[in-house]
Design a protein around this motif. Sequence first.
Motif, PDB file in Angstrom:
ATOM      1  N   UNK A 262      18.750  75.641  53.224  1.00  0.00           N
ATOM      2  CA  UNK A 262      18.452  76.965  52.328  1.00  0.00           C
ATOM      3  C   UNK A 262      18.616  78.208  53.018  1.00  0.00           C
ATOM      4  N   UNK A 263      18.336  78.064  54.443  1.00  0.00           N
ATOM      5  CA  UNK A 263      18.467  79.415  55.349  1.00  0.00           C
ATOM      6  C   UNK A 263      19.909  80.050  55.603  1.00  0.00           C
ATOM      7  N   UNK A 264      20.766  78.911  55.394  1.00  0.00           N
ATOM      8  CA  UNK A 264      22.063  78.956  55.708  1.00  0.00           C
ATOM      9  C   UNK A 264      22.656  79.958  54.672  1.00  0.00           C
ATOM     10  N   UNK A 273      14.839  84.370  53.602  1.00  0.00           N
ATOM     11  CA  UNK A 273      15.117  83.659  54.769  1.00  0.00           C
ATOM     12  C   UNK A 273      13.999  83.730  55.395  1.00  0.00           C
ATOM     13  N   UNK A 274      12.981  84.468  56.042  1.00  0.00           N
ATOM     14  CA  UNK A 274      11.799  84.306  56.905  1.00  0.00           C
ATOM     15  C   UNK A 274      10.984  83.424  56.108  1.00  0.00           C
ATOM     16  N   UNK A 275      10.698  83.303  55.064  1.00  0.00           N
ATOM     17  CA  UNK A 275       9.546  82.218  54.372  1.00  0.00           C
ATOM     18  C   UNK A 275      10.207  81.115  54.327  1.00  0.00           C
ATOM     19  N   UNK A 276      11.718  80.800  54.194  1.00  0.00           N
ATOM     20  CA  UNK A 276      12.127  79.360  54.157  1.00  0.00           C
ATOM     21  C   UNK A 276      12.089  78.865  55.664  1.00  0.00           C
ATOM     22  N   UNK A 277      12.367  79.845  56.814  1.00  0.00           N
ATOM     23  CA  UNK A 277      12.412  79.376  58.125  1.00  0.00           C
ATOM     24  C   UNK A 277      11.163  79.165  58.609  1.00  0.00           C
ATOM     25  N   UNK A 278      10.188  80.038  58.314  1.00  0.00           N
ATOM     26  CA  UNK A 278       8.901  79.429  58.534  1.00  0.00           C
ATOM     27  C   UNK A 278       8.255  78.270  57.950  1.00  0.00           C
ATOM     28  N   UNK A 291      16.232  75.088  70.751  1.00  0.00           N
ATOM     29  CA  UNK A 291      17.557  75.389  70.109  1.00  0.00           C
ATOM     30  C   UNK A 291      17.409  76.227  68.874  1.00  0.00           C
ATOM     31  N   UNK A 292      16.177  75.981  67.975  1.00  0.00           N
ATOM     32  CA  UNK A 292      16.172  76.703  66.859  1.00  0.00           C
ATOM     33  C   UNK A 292      15.665  77.922  67.108  1.00  0.00           C
ATOM     34  N   UNK A 293      14.903  78.172  68.213  1.00  0.00           N
ATOM     35  CA  UNK A 293      14.564  79.659  68.528  1.00  0.00           C
ATOM     36  C   UNK A 293      15.691  80.401  69.055  1.00  0.00           C
ATOM     37  N   UNK A 294      16.528  79.769  69.759  1.00  0.00           N
ATOM     38  CA  UNK A 294      17.874  80.592  70.052  1.00  0.00           C
ATOM     39  C   UNK A 294      18.769  80.824  68.974  1.00  0.00           C
ATOM     40  N   UNK A 295      18.777  79.983  67.958  1.00  0.00           N
ATOM     41  CA  UNK A 295      19.636  80.301  66.847  1.00  0.00           C
ATOM     42  C   UNK A 295      19.034  81.265  65.887  1.00  0.00           C
ATOM     43  N   UNK A 296      17.561  81.343  65.965  1.00  0.00           N
ATOM     44  CA  UNK A 296      16.952  82.405  65.255  1.00  0.00           C
ATOM     45  C   UNK A 296      17.166  83.873  65.819  1.00  0.00           C
ATOM     46  N   UNK A 297      17.407  83.860  66.738  1.00  0.00           N
ATOM     47  CA  UNK A 297      17.934  85.221  67.669  1.00  0.00           C
ATOM     48  C   UNK A 297      18.919  85.647  67.066  1.00  0.00           C
ATOM     49  N   UNK A 299      20.505  85.007  64.121  1.00  0.00           N
ATOM     50  CA  UNK A 299      20.371  84.728  62.769  1.00  0.00           C
ATOM     51  C   UNK A 299      21.283  85.678  61.810  1.00  0.00           C
ATOM     52  N   UNK A 300      21.547  86.668  62.336  1.00  0.00           N
ATOM     53  CA  UNK A 300      22.340  87.792  61.348  1.00  0.00           C
ATOM     54  C   UNK A 300      23.876  87.185  61.589  1.00  0.00           C
ATOM     55  N   UNK A 301      24.409  86.441  62.479  1.00  0.00           N
ATOM     56  CA  UNK A 301      25.515  85.965  62.736  1.00  0.00           C
ATOM     57  C   UNK A 301      25.837  84.777  61.794  1.00  0.00           C
ATOM     58  N   UNK A 302      24.936  84.083  61.162  1.00  0.00           N
ATOM     59  CA  UNK A 302      25.332  82.953  60.448  1.00  0.00           C
ATOM     60  C   UNK A 302      24.648  82.823  59.330  1.00  0.00           C
TER      61      UNK A 302
END
Length: 622
Positions: A262-264, A273-278, A291-297, A299-302
């Motif tokens: 869903x976040x994708x 997005x923030x609701x689904x991610x949390x 890995x997920x925390x790095x991916x979150x940083x 997030x605007x690219x994916x």
Amino acid sequence: MVSFAVTQEGIWTVKRSIESHNHELAKPDDQHLLRSSRHITDESASVLKSMSDAGISTVNAFTYLSEEVGGVENLGFTKRDAYNYLQKERRAKIENGDTYSLIQLFKERVAADNMFAWDVQLDEQERLMNFFWADGLARIDYDCFGDVIIFDTSYRLNKYNLACAPIVGVNNHWQNIILGIAFLSDETIESFTWLFTTFLRIMDNKHPITIFTDQDQAMARAIETTLPNTRHRLCQWHIYKKAPSKVWCFNSTNKVKNLFHTCFSKCDSEEEFETAWNAMMKEGNLQNHQWLNDLYKIRSKWSTAFNKNCFNLGILSTQRSESTNHVCHGISKPTSSITECFLGLEKMMKTWRRNEKDEDFKCSQSEIQPYIKSSSILKQAALFYSRKLYSFFEEEFLQGVGGLCIEYSSSDLTMFYVKSIDKCPDSKIWTVLFNSSQGTIQCSCAKFEMMGILCSHCMRVLRQLDIVNIPEKYFLPRWSARARKDLYAGRKITNLSNSSCLSVEVPGNLKIRNYVCRFAYKISTEAQGNAEAEQCMLDGMTSMARNVQLILEGKKINNTNPVCGRKNIKDPAKCRPKGISNARLKDHWEKKKKKKIKNTDFTAPTSIQFTPESNGSQSSFM
């Protein structure tokens, strides 16, 4: 055997004669195996070369020729002779060096196509490092369809291990088009910076709106430097593929997996997005997952939730570029020279362009028949869109009319809440804003802003309001069946870089090239058949070319590549791809022996040789 001696007077004398044979005499069926009887005729050589150039394997070409003459014994040469002949032809192409032959081909293409452009980069030892080229049609394609590009460097099937890096776009028929091709010796920031700088210079400094790449830190930094006005997007497929090996509960907990998906691409806003991610982080207890925390940083690219206002054709991955690599796999092999790769890629581009012309022909020769013949909106779309894009539009229209309903609308009919016709309690609701005075309609899914065609939610609202024609600004010229003609005719182009859809004039360099080409074609057509008129035209063009050259020289403009006349450029050095070790492959017993040694408690003796680790590990964001 018989041996002779010849005197100065020309008298032949038998010195030795052996009448018996030390082998059996060749049978008539085996005569073609005798060296003295083997010969490749010009006709057979021509067929072998043509079939090899067409990508047909040597063994298949040899089989075809033998079948044509009724068997191998009637052909006059063996399979090995065929292989030797083709190998000799390949060596002849690079007789003066692979790099020199490639540059000569570039110079020949420039002589035949004035818009053909190329550049190379050398290292300190005068070896070829990187090179890039784009022909005239690719540059025209970039003018028309260069808003979104896909870039990938995963293909390396050549003798130097150079990375083949095609820059791929999408035309008005939803087909892949090549906008330029580079070969890179390494995947460093410097190489990527050189490539993107060269690409922009050749494309008249026109920046794409969006570029899709895989996760490579060097590539990302080069894009930040050279393409600051371009939105950089990462391939979702690559990230999604990594997830099962990175997140321990990804496969065991479906809820985490669904929230991750869903976040994708399923969130229409950053808040969603923030609701689904949390919710995903809480469900899997993943708050401290690195890995997920790095991916979150990044997030605007994916995530599509952060790119709703940016035109991107609705693309989510670099699969279009990877499909190009799949085609390349049939063109080159690990022993291919860069000259062979260039010629093979040229043929691939011709094939793609032939397919594009076939689709243009179908669009010009047949009318699209709407599924609902009485629908004025479908009739309007059928007259404008290409066949493929019309199928997308019709799908949205039918989904909107038959699969959606209006949940609620404001009293002034400026805001509509649209949902699926299925009465599911958790059904998603989209917000559609409509302004009758300005003739605008906008949906929270932002499909038009991203892809350039109206979504099913807007279609449902238009049907609710009994609107029979869609405003012209919602038909983007890049999706027209006559896209190139419309864009090159000087019409206004919709600016896709923002959601306001303002109109801007066609770039000056585009208009002048278009005007000159049409003007020259008109004059040459009128002069054809009249010797005096033809000579007058040629004299005038010669004089004009001389004057233009004087002007350019006066401005100290030099368009000649500095390496054109050089013959001492060395071939590329063989490179090692990222993440791949050059260590020798070990057999089963060697691996077993090494495993035993590792399991012991004592220190390994100095005589045991260990394979060094690769120093070319893959660099990425994650």
